[in-house]
Design an enzyme around this catalytic site. Structure first.
Site, PDB file in Angstrom:
ATOM      1  N   LYS A   1     -10.610 -11.672 -16.794  1.00 14.19           N
ATOM      2  CA  LYS A   1     -10.882 -11.807 -18.227  1.00 14.19           C
ATOM      3  C   LYS A   1     -10.204 -13.028 -18.854  1.00 14.19           C
ATOM      4  O   LYS A   1     -10.818 -13.762 -19.620  1.00 14.19           O
ATOM      5  CB  LYS A   1     -10.407 -10.533 -18.936  1.00 14.19           C
ATOM      6  CG  LYS A   1     -10.861 -10.407 -20.361  1.00 14.19           C
ATOM      7  CD  LYS A   1     -12.227  -9.803 -20.421  1.00 14.19           C
ATOM      8  CE  LYS A   1     -12.638  -9.358 -21.788  1.00 14.19           C
ATOM      9  NZ  LYS A   1     -13.961  -8.687 -21.739  1.00 14.19           N
TER      10      LYS A   1
ATOM     11  N   VAL B   1     -17.340 -11.207 -25.399  1.00  7.18           N
ATOM     12  CA  VAL B   1     -16.831 -12.421 -24.753  1.00  7.18           C
ATOM     13  C   VAL B   1     -17.615 -12.770 -23.490  1.00  7.18           C
ATOM     14  O   VAL B   1     -18.008 -13.923 -23.286  1.00  7.18           O
ATOM     15  CB  VAL B   1     -15.344 -12.219 -24.328  1.00  7.18           C
ATOM     16  CG1 VAL B   1     -14.774 -13.496 -23.749  1.00  7.18           C
ATOM     17  CG2 VAL B   1     -14.519 -11.724 -25.480  1.00  7.18           C
ATOM     18  N   ASP B   2     -17.858 -11.766 -22.642  1.00  2.06           N
ATOM     19  CA  ASP B   2     -18.368 -12.062 -21.307  1.00  2.06           C
ATOM     20  C   ASP B   2     -19.780 -12.643 -21.356  1.00  2.06           C
ATOM     21  O   ASP B   2     -20.063 -13.656 -20.716  1.00  2.06           O
ATOM     22  CB  ASP B   2     -18.343 -10.803 -20.432  1.00  2.06           C
ATOM     23  CG  ASP B   2     -16.957 -10.167 -20.405  1.00  2.06           C
ATOM     24  OD1 ASP B   2     -16.005 -10.878 -20.737  1.00  2.06           O
ATOM     25  OD2 ASP B   2     -16.849  -8.982 -20.062  1.00  2.06           O
ATOM     26  N   SER B   3     -20.661 -12.000 -22.109  1.00  2.00           N
ATOM     27  CA  SER B   3     -22.027 -12.524 -22.154  1.00  2.00           C
ATOM     28  C   SER B   3     -22.043 -13.876 -22.864  1.00  2.00           C
ATOM     29  O   SER B   3     -22.836 -14.761 -22.532  1.00  2.00           O
ATOM     30  CB  SER B   3     -22.980 -11.533 -22.832  1.00  2.00           C
ATOM     31  OG  SER B   3     -22.613 -11.316 -24.171  1.00  2.00           O
ATOM     32  N   ALA B   4     -21.145 -14.055 -23.829  1.00  2.00           N
ATOM     33  CA  ALA B   4     -21.092 -15.324 -24.559  1.00  2.00           C
ATOM     34  C   ALA B   4     -20.695 -16.471 -23.634  1.00  2.00           C
ATOM     35  O   ALA B   4     -21.320 -17.538 -23.640  1.00  2.00           O
ATOM     36  CB  ALA B   4     -20.086 -15.216 -25.712  1.00  2.00           C
TER      37      ALA B   4
ATOM     38  N   SER C   1     -24.487  -9.854 -26.417  1.00  2.00           N
ATOM     39  CA  SER C   1     -24.059  -8.655 -27.138  1.00  2.00           C
ATOM     40  C   SER C   1     -23.125  -9.037 -28.275  1.00  2.00           C
ATOM     41  O   SER C   1     -22.773  -8.207 -29.103  1.00  2.00           O
ATOM     42  CB  SER C   1     -23.325  -7.721 -26.179  1.00  2.00           C
ATOM     43  OG  SER C   1     -22.141  -8.340 -25.735  1.00  2.00           O
TER      44      SER C   1
ATOM     45  N   HIS D   1       8.161  -7.476  -3.650  1.00  2.00           N
ATOM     46  CA  HIS D   1       6.867  -7.820  -4.266  1.00  2.00           C
ATOM     47  C   HIS D   1       6.969  -9.142  -5.031  1.00  2.00           C
ATOM     48  O   HIS D   1       7.409  -9.164  -6.178  1.00  2.00           O
ATOM     49  CB  HIS D   1       6.428  -6.694  -5.210  1.00  2.00           C
ATOM     50  CG  HIS D   1       5.968  -5.490  -4.458  1.00  2.00           C
ATOM     51  ND1 HIS D   1       4.678  -5.326  -4.023  1.00  2.00           N
ATOM     52  CD2 HIS D   1       6.653  -4.410  -4.021  1.00  2.00           C
ATOM     53  CE1 HIS D   1       4.569  -4.188  -3.366  1.00  2.00           C
ATOM     54  NE2 HIS D   1       5.751  -3.608  -3.345  1.00  2.00           N
TER      55      HIS D   1
ATOM     56  N   GLU E   1       4.616 -10.758  -6.309  1.00  2.00           N
ATOM     57  CA  GLU E   1       3.546 -10.886  -7.315  1.00  2.00           C
ATOM     58  C   GLU E   1       3.944 -10.333  -8.680  1.00  2.00           C
ATOM     59  O   GLU E   1       3.258 -10.629  -9.669  1.00  2.00           O
ATOM     60  CB  GLU E   1       2.259 -10.204  -6.811  1.00  2.00           C
ATOM     61  CG  GLU E   1       2.284  -8.681  -6.741  1.00  2.00           C
ATOM     62  CD  GLU E   1       2.907  -8.113  -5.465  1.00  2.00           C
ATOM     63  OE1 GLU E   1       3.709  -8.820  -4.824  1.00  2.00           O
ATOM     64  OE2 GLU E   1       2.621  -6.958  -5.128  1.00  2.00           O
TER      65      GLU E   1
ATOM     66  N   CYS F   1       5.303  -6.157   1.575  1.00  2.00           N
ATOM     67  CA  CYS F   1       5.690  -4.745   1.633  1.00  2.00           C
ATOM     68  C   CYS F   1       4.975  -4.044   2.790  1.00  2.00           C
ATOM     69  O   CYS F   1       5.242  -4.358   3.945  1.00  2.00           O
ATOM     70  CB  CYS F   1       5.421  -4.087   0.281  1.00  2.00           C
ATOM     71  SG  CYS F   1       6.279  -2.512   0.105  1.00  2.00           S
ATOM     72  N   TYR F   2       4.050  -3.123   2.516  1.00  2.00           N
ATOM     73  CA  TYR F   2       3.342  -2.456   3.606  1.00  2.00           C
ATOM     74  C   TYR F   2       2.706  -3.478   4.543  1.00  2.00           C
ATOM     75  O   TYR F   2       2.730  -3.315   5.777  1.00  2.00           O
ATOM     76  CB  TYR F   2       2.261  -1.516   3.047  1.00  2.00           C
ATOM     77  CG  TYR F   2       1.448  -0.816   4.117  1.00  2.00           C
ATOM     78  CD1 TYR F   2       1.877   0.382   4.687  1.00  2.00           C
ATOM     79  CD2 TYR F   2       0.257  -1.373   4.587  1.00  2.00           C
ATOM     80  CE1 TYR F   2       1.141   1.005   5.693  1.00  2.00           C
ATOM     81  CE2 TYR F   2      -0.484  -0.762   5.590  1.00  2.00           C
ATOM     82  CZ  TYR F   2      -0.043   0.421   6.137  1.00  2.00           C
ATOM     83  OH  TYR F   2      -0.766   1.039   7.123  1.00  2.00           O
TER      84      TYR F   2
ATOM     85  N   GLY G   1       0.847  -1.196   0.000  1.00  2.00           N
ATOM     86  CA  GLY G   1       0.000   0.000   0.000  1.00  2.00           C
ATOM     87  C   GLY G   1       0.876   1.236   0.000  1.00  2.00           C
ATOM     88  O   GLY G   1       2.055   1.159   0.349  1.00  2.00           O
TER      89      GLY G   1
END
Ligand code: XMP
Length: 523
Positions: free
Chosen positions: A379, A239-242, A236, A182, A184, A94-95, A67
């Site tokens: 995603k 991708v997401d709705s599909a 629509s 870090h 990550e 870290c923080y 942070g």
């Protein structure tokens, strides 16, 4: 909503999971992502969460993120000290590591200078976190000013750097672990192994979170939620709705009806592709509503961008409502909400319809219960799920496309004629990008039709026609974007094809504006 993958307290307890406590980190989402890469489910919670709420979620481990604050500053984010009494292993980054030190009997000093960027980490004792890295010197990514000067009580110092005497500490008996760097970020090569050691060896997570288990558990949760009811899903073409539709269809089959509204503002072949994929290939019941006339008459004479968006959004809603009304007992609405949408909207876990959904906002007074099977996924995880569910690459790998469609890429009035010009130019841009193999490197590439004319000469004849503007950007998340350095040869091919093949265009320009100051779309 309820279900195995719903992030409400009590719902995730069924699976091994790690909670990432967010202290305002740039990287909180990235930490969650890396834990998932270690095949363990992970989600983010705010630092204000109480120890009892944390305990109620029954995580296998907790990670405190980094942070921007200093632990010495008044008002710096803290955690309920009761968290240390839960008997759940904690890793501070870290923080987060500094906070553990400060709250648990260590000290945090104020350095004269910070450590930023790649730094040498000297590992004296690998302990469990650095077991894969081993004794020696390893490159890690640092970004801190304060530094831990004494480890928390009962903790041993395992590694240090020039400006971080306690760069890693471990207190296995107390379940406390901390790293100043870090793990990550990709710039810490030993980071992924470190996080995997924490979640597997320290927290005892089995590591069985994978696409099969995601799909299997989601299907079970959807069945439980919907029961014998019926669900509808607005497709629509994105991708997401599909993927949401394919997943819900796998769970409840014919109890799902999809609605695809063809606005007349879609890209070339889009309507056909949606119908082909969902109705023919996947066998999903689909209502295909051809509404181009309604959209064109609604948009006649309108040039102001926001007005266009409102008209398009409103029409979508009315048409969608009409379709839903004709399906008996359609009590459930499937939405392709993703995890970043949930986090970014800051709505906690409330079930509400997002006003900024990709069809321009669904009505808030719709009497539906939401089914959001992707709300814990990122995603790329959604894309992987889509492929696993058998959706073609053309759907799962496609570039984002705005809900208002080509309507916000035509400057000035949207008419069947201007849409036809833009659609033809846009198809060429997409075909050539695909041919050059750059489709997946570029966030979005498309054509824009401005409301101006210029003089040209074609076949010894003077022309006075519209230009087409090519827009191509690279981006991580569409919040910021850079104009793409497309090869000149590619731009040349796009340009000459557009001028030769699209009637009414005599010039092509390339947009070299980043976001900010521009936006990706022109309207
Ligand atoms: P801007 O133009 O704001 O776009 O830089 C950022 C990203 O959002 C997409 N976009 C939309 N997507 N409905 C959507 O679903 C919309 O109304 C909309 N407007 C813009 C845009 O294509 C880009 O990816």
């Amino acid at each position: 909503m309820t279900g195995v993958f719903a992030p409400d307290a009590g719902a995730t307890e069924a699976i091994d999971h790690i909670l990432v406590v967010d202290f305002g980190a740039q990287y909180a989402q990235l930490i969650a992502r890396r834990i998932r890469e270690a095949n363990v489910f992970s989600e983010i919670v705010p630092h204000g969460i109480s120890a009892s709420d944390l305990a109620a979620r029954r995580p296998s481990g907790i990670i405190f993120s980094g942070g921007p604050a200093s632990v010495h500053v008044d008002g710096a984010p803290r955690i309920d000290p009761g968290v240390y009494e839960l008997g759940i292993p904690i890793l501070g980054i870290c923080y987060g590591a500094q906070l553990i030190a400060q709250q648990q009997g260590g000290t945090v000093g104020r350095n004269d200078r910070g450590e930023y960027g790649r730094t040498d980490l000297t590992v004296g004792d690998p302990g469990v976190l650095l077991l894969d890295a081993g004794v020696g010197v390893h490159g890690v990514w640092m970004s801190h000013f304060d530094a831990i000067t004494a480890a928390p009580s009962g903790a041993r110092v395992m590694a240090s750097s020039a400006d971080a005497p306690v760069a890693t500490f471990e207190a296995p008996e107390r379940g406390l672990y901390g790293v100043q760097f870090h793990p990550e970020v990709h710039h810490t090569p030993c980071g992924q192994a470190l996080l995997a050691r924490f979640v597997h060896d320290v927290c005892g997570c089995a590591g069985d979170w994978n696409m099969d288990s995601i799909i299997g558990s989601s299907v079970a949760a959807i069945r439980m939620q919907v029961g014998t009811g019926r669900a509808i899903c607005g497709l629509s073409g994105g991708v997401d709705s599909a993927v949401a539709a394919a997943l819900v269809h796998k769970a409840i089959g014919h109890q799902l009806t999809c609605v695809f509204v063809d606005t007349g503002l879609m890209r070339a072949g889009e309507g056909e592709q949606v119908v082909e994929t969902f109705q023919k290939t996947q066998g999903i019941e689909l209502i295909h509503i051809r509404a181009a006339d309604r959209f064109f008459s609604g948009l006649a004479g309108v040039v102001e961008p926001e007005e266009k968006r409102k008209i398009i959004g409103e029409l979508f809603i009315r048409i969608f409502e009409g379709a839903a009304g004709s399906i008996e007992d359609a009590r459930f609405l499937v939405q392709g909400t993703l995890y970043p949408d949930v986090i970014e909207s800051g709505v906690g876990y409330a079930s509400m319809i997002k006003s900024h959904h990709n069809v321009g906002g669904l009505p808030e007074d719709m009497d539906f219960e939401l089914v959001e099977p992707l709300r814990n996924l990122f995603k790329d995880e959604v894309r992987a799920a889509g492929s696993q569910l058998g959706l073609p690459d053309e759907i799962v790998m496609r570039q984002p496309f705005p809900g208002p469609g080509l309507g916000v890429r035509i400057i000035g009035e949207v008419t069947p004629e201007t849409v036809a010009v833009l659609r033809a130019a846009d198809l060429i841009v997409r075909q050539e990008l695909h041919g050059a193999g750059l489709e997946h490197e570029i966030w979005q590439a498309f054509a824009v039709l401005p409301d101006i004319r210029s003089v040209g000469v074609m076949g010894d004849e003077r022309t006075y026609s519209r230009p087409v503007i090519i827009r191509a950007v690279t981006s991580e998340d569409a919040m910021t974007a850079d104009w793409a350095r497309l090869p000149y040869d590619l731009l040349e091919t796009m340009s000459s094809r557009i001028i030769n093949e699209v009637d009414g265009v005599n010039r092509v320009a390339y947009d070299i504006t980043s976001k900010p100051p521009g936006t990706i779309e022109w309207e």
